[in-house]
Design a protein around this motif. Structure first.
Motif, PDB file in Angstrom:
ATOM      1  N   GLY A 212     -63.781 -11.550 -48.607  1.00  0.00           N
ATOM      2  CA  GLY A 212     -63.318 -10.174 -48.770  1.00  0.00           C
ATOM      3  C   GLY A 212     -62.274  -9.989 -49.861  1.00  0.00           C
ATOM      4  O   GLY A 212     -61.710  -8.926 -50.002  1.00  0.00           O
ATOM      5  N   ILE A 213     -62.034 -11.022 -50.644  1.00  0.00           N
ATOM      6  CA  ILE A 213     -61.041 -10.883 -51.711  1.00  0.00           C
ATOM      7  C   ILE A 213     -61.681 -10.185 -52.887  1.00  0.00           C
ATOM      8  O   ILE A 213     -62.812 -10.483 -53.267  1.00  0.00           O
ATOM      9  CB  ILE A 213     -60.532 -12.271 -52.155  1.00  0.00           C
ATOM     10  CG1 ILE A 213     -59.906 -12.999 -50.961  1.00  0.00           C
ATOM     11  CG2 ILE A 213     -59.505 -12.148 -53.268  1.00  0.00           C
ATOM     12  CD1 ILE A 213     -59.480 -14.402 -51.276  1.00  0.00           C
ATOM     13  N   LYS A 214     -60.932  -9.266 -53.461  1.00  0.00           N
ATOM     14  CA  LYS A 214     -61.457  -8.582 -54.640  1.00  0.00           C
ATOM     15  C   LYS A 214     -60.856  -9.220 -55.879  1.00  0.00           C
ATOM     16  O   LYS A 214     -59.663  -9.488 -55.950  1.00  0.00           O
ATOM     17  CB  LYS A 214     -61.042  -7.100 -54.604  1.00  0.00           C
ATOM     18  CG  LYS A 214     -61.672  -6.323 -53.500  1.00  0.00           C
ATOM     19  CD  LYS A 214     -61.812  -4.868 -53.941  1.00  0.00           C
ATOM     20  CE  LYS A 214     -61.774  -3.947 -52.810  1.00  0.00           C
ATOM     21  NZ  LYS A 214     -60.735  -3.589 -52.020  1.00  0.00           N
ATOM     22  N   LEU A 215     -61.703  -9.431 -56.890  1.00  0.00           N
ATOM     23  CA  LEU A 215     -61.206  -9.990 -58.142  1.00  0.00           C
ATOM     24  C   LEU A 215     -61.482  -9.021 -59.272  1.00  0.00           C
ATOM     25  O   LEU A 215     -62.485  -8.319 -59.263  1.00  0.00           O
ATOM     26  CB  LEU A 215     -61.890 -11.325 -58.456  1.00  0.00           C
ATOM     27  CG  LEU A 215     -61.682 -12.476 -57.473  1.00  0.00           C
ATOM     28  CD1 LEU A 215     -62.510 -13.665 -57.890  1.00  0.00           C
ATOM     29  CD2 LEU A 215     -60.213 -12.860 -57.426  1.00  0.00           C
ATOM     30  N   ASN A 216     -60.579  -9.008 -60.243  1.00  0.00           N
ATOM     31  CA  ASN A 216     -60.868  -8.177 -61.407  1.00  0.00           C
ATOM     32  C   ASN A 216     -61.529  -9.032 -62.492  1.00  0.00           C
ATOM     33  O   ASN A 216     -61.907 -10.178 -62.251  1.00  0.00           O
ATOM     34  CB  ASN A 216     -59.601  -7.475 -61.907  1.00  0.00           C
ATOM     35  CG  ASN A 216     -58.580  -8.483 -62.458  1.00  0.00           C
ATOM     36  OD1 ASN A 216     -58.874  -9.670 -62.571  1.00  0.00           O
ATOM     37  ND2 ASN A 216     -57.413  -7.995 -62.786  1.00  0.00           N
ATOM     38  N   GLU A 217     -61.633  -8.461 -63.701  1.00  0.00           N
ATOM     39  CA  GLU A 217     -62.399  -9.168 -64.728  1.00  0.00           C
ATOM     40  C   GLU A 217     -61.694 -10.438 -65.202  1.00  0.00           C
ATOM     41  O   GLU A 217     -62.308 -11.273 -65.844  1.00  0.00           O
ATOM     42  CB  GLU A 217     -62.675  -8.240 -65.914  1.00  0.00           C
ATOM     43  CG  GLU A 217     -61.440  -7.801 -66.694  1.00  0.00           C
ATOM     44  CD  GLU A 217     -60.723  -6.652 -66.014  1.00  0.00           C
ATOM     45  OE1 GLU A 217     -61.176  -6.245 -64.914  1.00  0.00           O
ATOM     46  OE2 GLU A 217     -59.739  -6.167 -66.563  1.00  0.00           O
ATOM     47  N   ARG A 218     -60.396 -10.538 -64.884  1.00  0.00           N
ATOM     48  CA  ARG A 218     -59.702 -11.771 -65.277  1.00  0.00           C
ATOM     49  C   ARG A 218     -59.601 -12.727 -64.105  1.00  0.00           C
ATOM     50  O   ARG A 218     -58.832 -13.671 -64.138  1.00  0.00           O
ATOM     51  CB  ARG A 218     -58.317 -11.438 -65.818  1.00  0.00           C
ATOM     52  CG  ARG A 218     -58.378 -10.616 -67.098  1.00  0.00           C
ATOM     53  CD  ARG A 218     -57.063 -10.594 -67.813  1.00  0.00           C
ATOM     54  NE  ARG A 218     -55.967 -10.226 -66.910  1.00  0.00           N
ATOM     55  CZ  ARG A 218     -54.697 -10.458 -67.163  1.00  0.00           C
ATOM     56  NH1 ARG A 218     -54.363 -11.079 -68.274  1.00  0.00           N
ATOM     57  NH2 ARG A 218     -53.763 -10.095 -66.317  1.00  0.00           N
ATOM     58  N   PHE A 219     -60.350 -12.429 -63.071  1.00  0.00           N
ATOM     59  CA  PHE A 219     -60.389 -13.285 -61.885  1.00  0.00           C
ATOM     60  C   PHE A 219     -59.058 -13.327 -61.145  1.00  0.00           C
ATOM     61  O   PHE A 219     -58.748 -14.295 -60.462  1.00  0.00           O
ATOM     62  CB  PHE A 219     -60.841 -14.705 -62.232  1.00  0.00           C
ATOM     63  CG  PHE A 219     -62.105 -14.716 -63.024  1.00  0.00           C
ATOM     64  CD1 PHE A 219     -62.091 -15.028 -64.368  1.00  0.00           C
ATOM     65  CD2 PHE A 219     -63.312 -14.360 -62.436  1.00  0.00           C
ATOM     66  CE1 PHE A 219     -63.251 -15.023 -65.111  1.00  0.00           C
ATOM     67  CE2 PHE A 219     -64.475 -14.346 -63.175  1.00  0.00           C
ATOM     68  CZ  PHE A 219     -64.451 -14.674 -64.513  1.00  0.00           C
ATOM     69  N   CYS A 220     -58.252 -12.273 -61.303  1.00  0.00           N
ATOM     70  CA  CYS A 220     -57.024 -12.198 -60.520  1.00  0.00           C
ATOM     71  C   CYS A 220     -57.304 -11.370 -59.274  1.00  0.00           C
ATOM     72  O   CYS A 220     -58.043 -10.394 -59.317  1.00  0.00           O
ATOM     73  CB  CYS A 220     -55.910 -11.519 -61.302  1.00  0.00           C
ATOM     74  SG  CYS A 220     -55.666 -12.209 -62.935  1.00  0.00           S
ATOM     75  N   GLU A 221     -56.655 -11.756 -58.190  1.00  0.00           N
ATOM     76  CA  GLU A 221     -56.854 -10.987 -56.961  1.00  0.00           C
ATOM     77  C   GLU A 221     -56.201  -9.621 -57.112  1.00  0.00           C
ATOM     78  O   GLU A 221     -55.084  -9.509 -57.603  1.00  0.00           O
ATOM     79  CB  GLU A 221     -56.241 -11.728 -55.775  1.00  0.00           C
ATOM     80  CG  GLU A 221     -57.025 -12.977 -55.376  1.00  0.00           C
ATOM     81  CD  GLU A 221     -56.430 -13.623 -54.133  1.00  0.00           C
ATOM     82  OE1 GLU A 221     -55.800 -12.893 -53.339  1.00  0.00           O
ATOM     83  OE2 GLU A 221     -56.592 -14.830 -53.971  1.00  0.00           O
ATOM     84  N   VAL A 222     -56.935  -8.600 -56.688  1.00  0.00           N
ATOM     85  CA  VAL A 222     -56.361  -7.261 -56.733  1.00  0.00           C
ATOM     86  C   VAL A 222     -56.375  -6.662 -55.346  1.00  0.00           C
ATOM     87  O   VAL A 222     -57.183  -7.045 -54.495  1.00  0.00           O
ATOM     88  CB  VAL A 222     -57.143  -6.334 -57.699  1.00  0.00           C
ATOM     89  CG1 VAL A 222     -56.913  -6.755 -59.129  1.00  0.00           C
ATOM     90  CG2 VAL A 222     -58.615  -6.366 -57.371  1.00  0.00           C
ATOM     91  N   ASP A 223     -55.480  -5.754 -55.147  1.00  0.00           N
ATOM     92  CA  ASP A 223     -55.489  -5.067 -53.852  1.00  0.00           C
ATOM     93  C   ASP A 223     -56.404  -3.861 -53.948  1.00  0.00           C
ATOM     94  O   ASP A 223     -57.109  -3.665 -54.932  1.00  0.00           O
ATOM     95  CB  ASP A 223     -54.060  -4.675 -53.457  1.00  0.00           C
ATOM     96  CG  ASP A 223     -53.433  -3.763 -54.492  1.00  0.00           C
ATOM     97  OD1 ASP A 223     -52.201  -3.655 -54.484  1.00  0.00           O
ATOM     98  OD2 ASP A 223     -54.165  -3.173 -55.308  1.00  0.00           O
ATOM     99  N   ASP A 224     -56.391  -3.069 -52.900  1.00  0.00           N
ATOM    100  CA  ASP A 224     -57.377  -1.996 -52.823  1.00  0.00           C
ATOM    101  C   ASP A 224     -57.231  -0.974 -53.942  1.00  0.00           C
ATOM    102  O   ASP A 224     -58.189  -0.325 -54.327  1.00  0.00           O
ATOM    103  CB  ASP A 224     -57.267  -1.286 -51.468  1.00  0.00           C
ATOM    104  CG  ASP A 224     -57.618  -2.234 -50.341  1.00  0.00           C
ATOM    105  OD1 ASP A 224     -56.893  -2.252 -49.326  1.00  0.00           O
ATOM    106  OD2 ASP A 224     -58.601  -2.969 -50.511  1.00  0.00           O
ATOM    107  N   ASP A 225     -56.015  -0.827 -54.483  1.00  0.00           N
ATOM    108  CA  ASP A 225     -55.847   0.171 -55.538  1.00  0.00           C
ATOM    109  C   ASP A 225     -56.128  -0.390 -56.916  1.00  0.00           C
ATOM    110  O   ASP A 225     -55.943   0.298 -57.912  1.00  0.00           O
ATOM    111  CB  ASP A 225     -54.397   0.713 -55.522  1.00  0.00           C
ATOM    112  CG  ASP A 225     -54.104   1.374 -54.192  1.00  0.00           C
ATOM    113  OD1 ASP A 225     -52.963   1.242 -53.717  1.00  0.00           O
ATOM    114  OD2 ASP A 225     -55.020   2.013 -53.661  1.00  0.00           O
ATOM    115  N   GLY A 226     -56.550  -1.634 -56.965  1.00  0.00           N
ATOM    116  CA  GLY A 226     -56.856  -2.215 -58.270  1.00  0.00           C
ATOM    117  C   GLY A 226     -55.662  -2.853 -58.959  1.00  0.00           C
ATOM    118  O   GLY A 226     -55.763  -3.297 -60.088  1.00  0.00           O
ATOM    119  N   TYR A 227     -54.495  -2.890 -58.295  1.00  0.00           N
ATOM    120  CA  TYR A 227     -53.343  -3.559 -58.909  1.00  0.00           C
ATOM    121  C   TYR A 227     -53.371  -5.037 -58.595  1.00  0.00           C
ATOM    122  O   TYR A 227     -53.706  -5.439 -57.491  1.00  0.00           O
ATOM    123  CB  TYR A 227     -52.029  -2.966 -58.370  1.00  0.00           C
ATOM    124  CG  TYR A 227     -51.803  -1.576 -58.873  1.00  0.00           C
ATOM    125  CD1 TYR A 227     -51.845  -0.491 -57.993  1.00  0.00           C
ATOM    126  CD2 TYR A 227     -51.577  -1.319 -60.228  1.00  0.00           C
ATOM    127  CE1 TYR A 227     -51.652   0.792 -58.438  1.00  0.00           C
ATOM    128  CE2 TYR A 227     -51.385  -0.040 -60.682  1.00  0.00           C
ATOM    129  CZ  TYR A 227     -51.421   1.019 -59.801  1.00  0.00           C
ATOM    130  OH  TYR A 227     -51.236   2.288 -60.237  1.00  0.00           O
TER     131      TYR A 227
END
Lengths: 579, 310, 355
Positions: A212-227
């Protein structure tokens, strides 16, 4: 902009030691970003104490310190985002230069985004394989792998050469280690690697999706707001090495990385101390007389080095020194202190040309301002000393009266309500005049019996004792009152460069000049420092060395009224400034 | 509102000042307890020396004699003229031999260190190096052969008189250790730290080596001399191994205090005389305690500094 | 003879005079040193190869390595005593020596916080170090007497037989007493040295560590301990050498039912016992050999301690690594080819960068 938007604000900051001694009185200062503030004053004036309070090494007895509107009073040192350079450099003697500089990085944790190392490593290597020619790549890798060195060393080298992160390098190293040791592997091996990457990526992505972890395009974990989420972690050895090398390059220390502090010269040690400070990447730099232990020539070079560094890294610097030359040459603003009180805050130009009292006038400037006593002849509207007289104008008389009326009112106010605040006002005036309360008794060896006796004596006399400050202010009031109707003694000042000197030539007329012979002529190189007696004082003036001058020559001395200052000897405040 | 004119500004403790207070309290408590425990053995010794024999049997756990059981009997037992206790002989022997040993050591160290620092001759540095190397050799290697030499020479000299024997024995008590390397190097280190300018300017004023030595160097070295005196004194006074070897088989009158006191631990019978044992010990300790009380600050500071410089 | 030669002659004469003065003034020390320090050691070496009798020189004869062989002959009861004593002392030292560093260090740390009355505590803790071992023995043998008259037994109503038992068999309690007594007796010296060393650590180092973000513990680790290392080394060396030569404490605190002679629990006691007793005078050579073997072992320990506490050998590794990394960066850039824009740092690199 409201006053509160200053970067660092000191409000009514005071320091009282446990034995009751007050070291800093009512210190107020606003510091903007990128300023180079120099706090200057004689030893014991409280400048180091103030710096240490800002740093957090001393507790603040009263008042507040804010940084970006955040209260700093109770924050521990390490949370204040400041770095300090001590006079003694305080380098750890058992560590070499590298470890000394790296120390702040090794013991602290820093915030960083939470990166999925496997995915980012795979991505990096994929890109590298895509961008780089296969044979060049493998030749380079083979070279690295062949050399002797530990696994960590080789991984770091791979990271440096191919500009990967340490995770990417580790992955690449792994591939190399697992493939056959072949100098010229074929393109098939590349395919094998890419395939392995693909497998790892898919597996990892699945795992991530499941958890359930979200990753952005740099493979960093982001929270629900995309930060991006951040964690606080220790830096890896590779990251530390990179930073230390960077800092060492800035300070020209790369040749000394293995040396211990005891093998370094004063200047080198100082640069290491600076390096340890700038590697922390903090906005505020504090320096406590860092150049005092260096020889004169080195001091000159380091002065400019420090200012250049300050500009390069866009720091805000608070610098403490007793050397007014350092203050004048380095500061964007100067704070002059004496005996715990601020005497004046201003730019070097302001402090030099418009000193607010006699203390500042004497302290700033080398050679110091010429000062001599003259009497104010009210009727004749001039200043007299012996047969020297300086005509004054009506403006001056008016200013004179205004000044003294104001001072008398001040003192009357003080005496009316002689509370602790009034006492401090008197102490402040005395800090400028240089008077002291009593002859301080020589500190006796701590003897319990003597201490008890003193305490008993104090209790007896306590309530009846009239504080000395009150007596002093009463006597000062008397003197001030006298000024209004008698011809008072004033202190006149003029800077050496504003005195005009001409060698007397036979036949020329020198009106309005004072003719005398110099007592000493010191040749500084491009100019002379000419000393002569004037109004019973030794006065210094400058003379261009293009022509010779000796003590046998007659000189004509003159200066204009605009170039003089007039000070009141009772309170040491300035009555008349330039112009 | 009139405030008191002598009002001191109010001070509230901040967090770090509070931590310092806490630390001081913890260390105070711990050290206080430790100190009390530390003083127990000596308090016990002094207290017991005043206990009557009856009290010794009935009140063994008391530090001090119970009411009415204070007695000076144990002290009298060896202080009175007719006792056959030899404590005074022992004290006398210890005293003069220690003082002589200390005096010789200090003089020799001063002289030798001066020569090694301020005079120049061939082989000076090599000699110093040799001394440093020799410090690593444990003294124990020399004990047995030195004893053998002692016995052999004694045999060879065939001393008949008592006085001669006494002199011979004490020669071997006082002399070994006078050339102790550590003390001499300590003195040498101190001399090395004296700025050459002082000596050079005295030389240029025409002072002879002797004058420089007595008028300049020795007064400056006062603190180092004091240090060496203190440690040599206690070392010599308390030494056990070597005197024990030398005195074996000799008359008890010739013993030093430290050896004499081992009588009280050697045999059961002597050990049973608790009161006398304690009293004798207290008495024998007095000289050292007196020296200690007067010089303890200097001793402690000096000892601390040897750890730093070396 | 011309002037130059005359001058040279004068110089040589004055130099000889200077040397003569130096040697003459050095002579007292050298003589005493030779006679009381060097010659005994050399003679000991010689005697160890002989059967030597100081009293009756007719009994002397050269026996080569016999004494040494005898010493290492474990079936011989006398030699066995030597090695057993060595073992006992060694076991005791393993416990004692670290204790005599840790306890003084802790006390020194506490006293450096300057609690009220610290000068008094310092004096009290140091005081036992100046009294002689025989006084210490008298006091402690009474404090820990095995019967009900002993202070400890009387205080706690116990009947522990402290100072009794046969060595190597069941005298562990006696060693406990020796341990306690030694701590009391000798903590003072190391305590004073270490507290001096602690005081000498510059305060600004602690402040620098605090500013760098170090906690109290990190301050102790990175500032206190490294700066007192040399003093700890000195204390360790002295304590180690001192306790290898253990003699006084077991001597005065011997088991009450045995005569002292039965308790040879350290090599020094071994040597002392056989030297003292005139009936063993024939064994002087053998004792010398034992002393030399023991001395060599002590020297080995001393050397090991020096090496361990000495300065680490330093390498060039950081300068070398830096040079290497500079070369690697250039190499890496060259690999990309001249067409590459130099400022394109790999995007992957920034992912993990810390700001």
């Amino acid at each position: 902009m409201s006053a509160n938007s200053a970067f660092i604000t000191l409000k009514n900051v005071e320091k009282i030691y446990p034995n009751g001694e007050k070291a800093v009185y009512n210190f107020n200062l606003d510091i903007e970003r990128n300023e180079f503030i120099v706090i200057v004053g004689p030893s014991g004036c409280g400048k180091s104490t103030t710096l240490r309070m800002i740093a957090g090494l001393e507790d603040i007895s009263a008042g507040e310190i804010y940084m970006e509107d955040e209260l700093l009073n109770f924050k521990p040192c390490k949370d204040r985002k400041m770095a300090i350079v001590f006079q003694s450099y305080a380098l750890y003697p058992q560590m070499n230069v590298f470890n000394n500089i790296a120390f702040p990085l090794t013991i602290n944790k820093y915030p960083a985004p939470i990166v999925n190392s496997l995915l980012s490593a795979c991505d990096e290597v994929k890109k590298l394989l895509g961008e780089t020619d296969w044979h060049t790549l493998t030749a380079a890798l083979a070279n690295v792998m062949r050399n002797k060195g530990s696994k960590d060393d080789k991984e770091e080298r791979i990271a440096t050469i191919f500009e990967l992160s340490i995770d990417g390098a580790k992955l690449l190293y792994d591939f190399c280690a697992k493939s056959a040791s072949d100098d010229q592997p074929s393109e098939d091996v590349k395919g094998v690697w890419l395939e392995r990457i693909r497998i790892n990526e898919t597996a990892e992505l699945e795992k991530v999706a499941q958890s359930g972890i979200k990753l952005n395009e740099r493979f960093c974990e982001v929270d629900d707001d995309g930060y991006e989420k951040t964690q606080v972690r220790k830096l890896t050895n590779y990251e530390i090495k990179k930073k230390v090398y960077e800092t060492a390059e800035k300070l020209d220390l790369t040749a000394y990385l293995d040396k211990l502090p005891k093998e370094l010269s004063g200047g080198q040690m100082q640069r290491v101390a600076l390096g340890r400070a700038i590697i922390k990447n903090v906005p505020v730099f504090l320096m406590d007389e860092p150049l005092s232990n260096l020889d004169a020539k080195l001091r000159l070079t380091m002065r400019s080095e420090i200012v250049k560094l300050h500009n390069k890294i866009n720091a805000t610097t608070i610098y403490v020194t007793h050397d007014q030359t350092e203050a004048m040459t380095m500061a964007s603003r100067i704070v002059v202190m004496s005996r715990g009180f601020i005497q004046q805050i201003g730019t070097p130009e302001e402090v030099y040309n418009s000193p607010s009292n006699l203390f500042v006038a004497r302290f700033i400037g080398s050679p110091s301002m010429n000062l001599f006593d003259m009497k104010f002849d009210r009727k004749g509207m001039r200043l007299k000393h012996g047969d020297v007289s300086i005509p004054m104008d009506k403006k001056f008389v008016a200013r004179y009266d205004e000044f003294y009326k104001g001072k008398i009112a001040d003192f009357q106010g003080i005496l009316e309500n002689f509370d602790a605040q009034a006492r401090e006002k008197v102490l402040k005036i005395m800090s400028a005049t240089g008077e002291s309360l009593s002859d301080k008794k020589v500190k006796k060896k701590e003897n319990i019996f003597v201490k008890i006796k003193e305490k008993l004596d104090k209790k007896k006399n306590g309530a009846d004792e009239v504080p000395k400050e009150k007596l002093i202010s009463e006597s000062k009031l008397e003197e001030l009152k006298n000024r209004l109707h008698t011809d008072g003694a004033l202190t006149v000042g003029i800077r050496p460069e504003r005195i005009r000197i001409e060698k007397v030539q036979a036949g020329k007329k020198y009106n309005g000049c004072f003719i005398t012979k110099p007592t000493i002529c010191e040749l500084l190189g491009g100019e002379y420092s000419v000393h002569f007696d004037f109004c019973d004082k030794d006065v210094v003036a400058r003379f261009d060395a293009k022509s010779l001058i000796t003590t046998n020559d007659d000189i004509a001395v003159s200066f204009s009224l605009e170039d003089t200052y007039v000070f009141d000897p009772i309170t040491c405040d300035v009555i008349k400034e330039l112009g | 509102m009139l405030t008191r004119l002598t009002d001191k500004p109010k001070k509230t403790l901040s967090k770090s000042e509070r931590t310092i207070r806490k630390e001081k309290t913890v260390s105070f408590v711990v050290l206080f307890i430790v100190t009390i425990l530390w003083m127990l053995p000596l308090i016990y010794m002094v207290g017991t020396s005043f206990k009557s024999d009856y009290d010794l049997q009935t009140n063994p756990s008391g530090l001090f004699p119970s009411a009415g059981q204070w007695t000076l009997a144990h002290y009298k037992s060896f202080l009175s003229a007719d006792s056959d206790a030899k404590i005074f002989y022992w004290l006398g022997n210890s005293l003069w031999s220690t003082l002589l040993h200390v005096g010789l050591t200090v003089l020799l160290d001063l002289l030798t260190a001066y020569v090694l620092v301020f005079l120049n001759f061939k082989g000076k540095e090599k000699f110093v190096k040799l001394l440093y190397l020799w410090m690593a050799v444990p003294g124990v290697i020399g004990t047995a052969p030195m004893f053998a030499i002692f016995a052999a020479i004694r045999n060879g000299l065939e001393i008949s008189s008592d006085a001669g024997s006494y002199a011979y024995i004490f020669f071997w008590i006082v002399m070994p250790g006078v050339s102790g390397i550590f003390n001499m190097l300590l003195m040498r280190n101190f001399f090395l730290s004296i700025p050459r300018d002082i000596v050079d300017s005295a030389r240029s004023d025409g002072a002879s080596n002797f004058k420089i030595f007595t008028k300049i160097i020795v007064p400056l070295a006062r603190s180092t001399i004091m240090l060496i005196v203190l440690f040599t004194f206690t070392g010599s006074w308390n030494s056990l191994n070597w005197p024990q070897l030398i005195f074996s088989g000799e008359a008890q009158k010739w013993w030093t205090v430290t050896i004499g006191l081992t009588k009280f631990t050697d045999s059961q019978a002597a050990a049973a005389a608790t009161g006398v044992a304690m009293a004798t010990s207290v008495f024998a300790m007095l000289p050292i305690i007196i020296v200690f009380l007067f010089t303890q600050s200097k001793m402690i500071d000096g000892l601390a500094s040897t750890g730093i410089k070396a | 003879m011309n002037n130059l030669e005359l001058m040279q002659r004068e110089m040589r004469k004055s130099k000889r005079r200077k040397n003569a003065v130096g040697y003459a003034l050095l002579a007292p020390y050298v003589l005493i040193f030779l006679f009381f320090s060097v010659i005994p050691c050399l003679m000991g070496f010689v005697f160890s190869f002989m059967q030597y009798n100081p009293i009756d020189s007719s009994k002397n004869m050269f026996v080569g390595f016999y004494n040494y062989a005898h010493l290492f002959d474990f079936t011989n009861s006398v030699s066995l005593k030597f090695w057993k004593s060595f073992a006992t002392m060694f076991l005791f030292d393993i416990v004692m020596v670290p204790t005599l560093i840790i306890i003084p260090l802790t006390l020194a740390y506490l006293i450096n916080l300057h609690p009220p009355g610290y000068k008094f505590y310092r004096a009290v803790i140091y005081l036992p170090s100046v009294i002689s071992v025989s006084v210490m023995g008298i006091v402690f043998s009474k404090l820990f007497a095995g019967d009900e008259l002993g202070f400890f037994n009387a205080l706690f109503g116990t009947n522990i037989k402290w100072l009794s038992g046969k060595p190597f068999e069941n005298d562990i309690l006696r060693w406990v007493v020796i341990f306690i007594a030694s701590v009391w007796w000798q903590t003072g010296t190391n305590f004073v040295i270490l507290s001096g060393a602690l005081r000498n650590v510059p305060k600004s180092l602690y402040e620098a560590c605090e500013m760098d973000g170090g906690s109290r513990l990190q301050g102790i680790l990175h500032v206190t301990l490294p700066n007192i290392k040399s003093s700890v080394g000195i204390c360790l060396f002295n304590t180690l050498i001192g306790y290898l030569g253990l003699y006084g404490q077991p001597y005065v605190l011997h088991a009450v039912e045995n005569s002292i002679d039965q308790e040879i629990v350290s090599p020094m006691m071994f040597i002392q016992y056989y030297l003292k007793n005139a009936s063993f005078v024939n064994m002087t050579g053998y004792i010398c050999a034992a002393a030399i073997v023991f001395g060599l072992i002590v020297m080995v320990f001393g050397t090991i301690e020096r090496k361990v506490m000495g300065e680490r050998k330093r390498t060039d590794k950081y300068s070398a690594a830096y040079k290497q990394s500079k070369q690697d960066v250039e190499w890496g850039l060259s690999l990309k080819g001249p067409a590459q824009d130099i400022q394109s740092v790999g995007g992957a690199n920034n992912v993990n960068s810390i700001n």
